[in-house]
Scaffold this active site. Structure first.
Site, PDB file in Angstrom:
ATOM      1  N   LYS A 249      -8.500  77.046  15.721  1.00 20.19           N
ATOM      2  CA  LYS A 249      -7.715  77.650  14.631  1.00 20.19           C
ATOM      3  C   LYS A 249      -6.434  76.862  14.364  1.00 20.19           C
ATOM      4  O   LYS A 249      -6.119  76.535  13.232  1.00 20.19           O
ATOM      5  CB  LYS A 249      -7.342  79.114  14.975  1.00 20.19           C
TER       6      LYS A 249
ATOM      7  N   ARG B 140      -5.029  90.496  15.417  1.00 22.53           N
ATOM      8  CA  ARG B 140      -5.925  90.391  16.568  1.00 22.53           C
ATOM      9  C   ARG B 140      -6.423  91.757  17.021  1.00 22.53           C
ATOM     10  O   ARG B 140      -7.176  91.812  17.992  1.00 22.53           O
ATOM     11  CB  ARG B 140      -5.149  89.773  17.727  1.00 22.53           C
TER      12      ARG B 140
ATOM     13  N   ARG C  71      -6.704  71.112  26.843  1.00 24.39           N
ATOM     14  CA  ARG C  71      -5.770  71.172  25.704  1.00 24.39           C
ATOM     15  C   ARG C  71      -4.368  70.752  26.133  1.00 24.39           C
ATOM     16  O   ARG C  71      -3.819  71.251  27.098  1.00 24.39           O
ATOM     17  CB  ARG C  71      -5.720  72.594  25.134  1.00 24.39           C
TER      18      ARG C  71
ATOM     19  N   ARG D 146      -0.425  74.282  28.643  1.00 15.92           N
ATOM     20  CA  ARG D 146       0.040  75.667  28.670  1.00 15.92           C
ATOM     21  C   ARG D 146      -0.384  76.350  29.957  1.00 15.92           C
ATOM     22  O   ARG D 146      -1.502  76.194  30.417  1.00 15.92           O
ATOM     23  CB  ARG D 146      -0.526  76.431  27.462  1.00 15.92           C
TER      24      ARG D 146
ATOM     25  N   ARG E  82      -8.569  85.751  28.549  1.00 14.30           N
ATOM     26  CA  ARG E  82      -8.289  85.747  27.104  1.00 14.30           C
ATOM     27  C   ARG E  82      -9.565  85.859  26.295  1.00 14.30           C
ATOM     28  O   ARG E  82      -9.589  86.479  25.239  1.00 14.30           O
ATOM     29  CB  ARG E  82      -7.494  84.489  26.722  1.00 14.30           C
TER      30      ARG E  82
HETATM   31  P1  ADP Z   1      -7.148  77.760  18.931  1.00 13.03           P
HETATM   32  O1  ADP Z   1      -5.905  77.645  18.088  1.00 13.03           O
HETATM   33  O2  ADP Z   1      -8.276  78.421  18.193  1.00 13.03           O
HETATM   34  O3  ADP Z   1      -6.901  78.376  20.266  1.00 13.03           O
HETATM   35  P2  ADP Z   1      -6.931  74.832  19.155  1.00 13.03           P
HETATM   36  O4  ADP Z   1      -6.852  74.361  17.750  1.00 13.03           O
HETATM   37  O5  ADP Z   1      -5.675  74.886  19.940  1.00 13.03           O
HETATM   38  O6  ADP Z   1      -7.675  76.276  19.209  1.00 13.03           O
HETATM   39  O7  ADP Z   1      -8.005  73.914  19.907  1.00 13.03           O
HETATM   40  C1  ADP Z   1      -8.279  74.070  21.300  1.00 13.03           C
HETATM   41  C2  ADP Z   1      -8.593  72.701  21.930  1.00 13.03           C
HETATM   42  O8  ADP Z   1      -9.823  72.200  21.412  1.00 13.03           O
HETATM   43  C3  ADP Z   1      -7.564  71.625  21.637  1.00 13.03           C
HETATM   44  O9  ADP Z   1      -7.431  70.793  22.772  1.00 13.03           O
HETATM   45  C4  ADP Z   1      -8.151  70.845  20.448  1.00 13.03           C
HETATM   46  O10 ADP Z   1      -7.736  69.472  20.450  1.00 13.03           O
HETATM   47  C5  ADP Z   1      -9.636  70.964  20.714  1.00 13.03           C
HETATM   48  N1  ADP Z   1     -10.450  71.091  19.477  1.00 13.03           N
HETATM   49  C6  ADP Z   1     -10.121  71.699  18.306  1.00 13.03           C
HETATM   50  N2  ADP Z   1     -11.144  71.617  17.423  1.00 13.03           N
HETATM   51  C7  ADP Z   1     -12.155  70.968  18.046  1.00 13.03           C
HETATM   52  C8  ADP Z   1     -13.485  70.563  17.655  1.00 13.03           C
HETATM   53  N3  ADP Z   1     -13.981  70.852  16.452  1.00 13.03           N
HETATM   54  N4  ADP Z   1     -14.226  69.889  18.569  1.00 13.03           N
HETATM   55  C9  ADP Z   1     -13.736  69.622  19.814  1.00 13.03           C
HETATM   56  N5  ADP Z   1     -12.490  69.964  20.237  1.00 13.03           N
HETATM   57  C10 ADP Z   1     -11.707  70.629  19.373  1.00 13.03           C
HETATM   58  P1  ADP Z   2      -5.008  81.020  21.505  1.00 12.88           P
HETATM   59  O1  ADP Z   2      -5.176  80.722  20.076  1.00 12.88           O
HETATM   60  O2  ADP Z   2      -5.145  79.859  22.383  1.00 12.88           O
HETATM   61  O3  ADP Z   2      -5.736  82.232  21.971  1.00 12.88           O
HETATM   62  P2  ADP Z   2      -2.326  81.959  20.923  1.00 12.88           P
HETATM   63  O4  ADP Z   2      -1.385  80.837  20.994  1.00 12.88           O
HETATM   64  O5  ADP Z   2      -2.754  82.443  19.587  1.00 12.88           O
HETATM   65  O6  ADP Z   2      -3.550  81.547  21.814  1.00 12.88           O
HETATM   66  O7  ADP Z   2      -1.746  83.201  21.722  1.00 12.88           O
HETATM   67  C1  ADP Z   2      -1.191  83.077  23.000  1.00 12.88           C
HETATM   68  C2  ADP Z   2      -0.804  84.452  23.519  1.00 12.88           C
HETATM   69  O8  ADP Z   2       0.198  85.036  22.665  1.00 12.88           O
HETATM   70  C3  ADP Z   2      -1.925  85.476  23.548  1.00 12.88           C
HETATM   71  O9  ADP Z   2      -2.717  85.386  24.727  1.00 12.88           O
HETATM   72  C4  ADP Z   2      -1.134  86.793  23.472  1.00 12.88           C
HETATM   73  O10 ADP Z   2      -0.545  87.111  24.722  1.00 12.88           O
HETATM   74  C5  ADP Z   2      -0.008  86.440  22.510  1.00 12.88           C
HETATM   75  N1  ADP Z   2      -0.385  86.715  21.111  1.00 12.88           N
HETATM   76  C6  ADP Z   2      -0.519  85.806  20.105  1.00 12.88           C
HETATM   77  N2  ADP Z   2      -0.875  86.412  18.964  1.00 12.88           N
HETATM   78  C7  ADP Z   2      -0.972  87.739  19.239  1.00 12.88           C
HETATM   79  C8  ADP Z   2      -1.315  88.887  18.474  1.00 12.88           C
HETATM   80  N3  ADP Z   2      -1.651  88.802  17.176  1.00 12.88           N
HETATM   81  N4  ADP Z   2      -1.307  90.102  19.105  1.00 12.88           N
HETATM   82  C9  ADP Z   2      -0.963  90.219  20.389  1.00 12.88           C
HETATM   83  N5  ADP Z   2      -0.652  89.173  21.177  1.00 12.88           N
HETATM   84  C10 ADP Z   2      -0.653  87.946  20.613  1.00 12.88           C
END
Ligand code: ADP
Ligand code: ADP
Length: 216
Positions: free
Chosen positions: A15, A90, A129, A162, A173
């Protein structure tokens, strides 16, 4: 006409990666609730102190705190023409609060792309990541290596792993996503807003599928 899009998908689906690309291409603000929480944590604000323990455990921050924080952000003038939401809503309560907020301001959600990726791929992505300290841009040694090891391509800030990307927190998660966030898929499907995207493709291919849904 303002345009609001919500990126839904499990942790690690891509995302944040996609939101940065699309927001830049389309000139709309990228609103990441996770990034806003992490900024508050870094700056040791009251909000950051309230959110810390939940984030460390891989649990959701309570709805009232999260909803207030995101609606404040959406009230800023740069969101007047819309935004790309990443990581919010969420929970069903957050989704209801967002709809009510937009309605009050004469706005609506245009579409909800769901970036779908199988769980085993999520774990491989998240355990590799690397995130930039300045703005949360993300990299991966195998899937998206930075040009200069350890530093962000976009702002040259240092990359770190992270704390909540360690394996047991990632598994928690993903459980939390399945229990509390996955119900939003049906919720937005019923409203006719959901658009499924195959998130296991290469980053560029996911972007081009998303650009068929997100109108710049
Ligand atoms: P989210 O915001 O949904 O948690 P991220 O954009 O942070 O996901 O991506 C999670 C990890 O996967 C990062 O290390 C990113 O570089 C990698 N990643 C993102 N998109 C892809 C993809 N299409 N294929 C492989 N790795 C990806
Ligand atoms: P990822 O995309 O890798 O799951 P985020 O960076 O979006 O992680 O979120 C990291 C943490 O921040 C979550 O595990 C949660 O604790 C908190 N968080 C983020 N967005 C929300 C939300 N919309 N509602 C509740 N907690 C949230």
């Amino acid at each position: 006409m303002a345009k609001f899009y919500i990126l839904v998908g499990p942790p690690g689906a891509g995302k944040g990666t996609q939101a940065v690309i699309i927001a830049e291409k389309c000139g709309i603000p990228h609103i990441s609730s996770g990034n806003i929480f992490r900024e508050n944590l870094q700056n040791e604000t009251e909000l950051g102190k309230k959110a810390k323990a939940f984030m460390e455990k891989g649990e959701l921050v309570p709805d009232d705190i999260t909803i207030g924080m995101v609606t404040d952000r959406l009230s800023q003038p740069d969101c007047e023409q819309g935004s790309l939401l990443d990581g919010f809503p969420r929970t069903p309560a957050q989704a209801e609060a967002l709809s009510a907020f937009l309605e009050q301001h004469g706005k609506k959600i245009n579409a909800v792309p769901l970036i779908d990726v199988p769980s085993d791929e999520l774990i491989e992505r998240l355990s590799g990541r690397w995130t930039c300290k300045a703005e949360g841009h993300v990299y991966h040694p195998k899937f998206k290596p930075p040009k200069k090891e350890g530093f962000c391509d976009l702002d040259d800030s240092e990359l770190y792993q992270r704390e909540d990307d360690k394996r047991e927190t990632v598994e928690q998660r993903i459980r939390v996503y399945n229990q509390q966030t996955a119900p939003l898929i049906e919720y937005y499907e019923k409203k006719g807003l959901l658009r499924k995207i195959d998130g296991s493709q290469k980053i560029e291919d996911v972007t081009s599928d998303l650009l068929k849904v997100v109108e710049c």
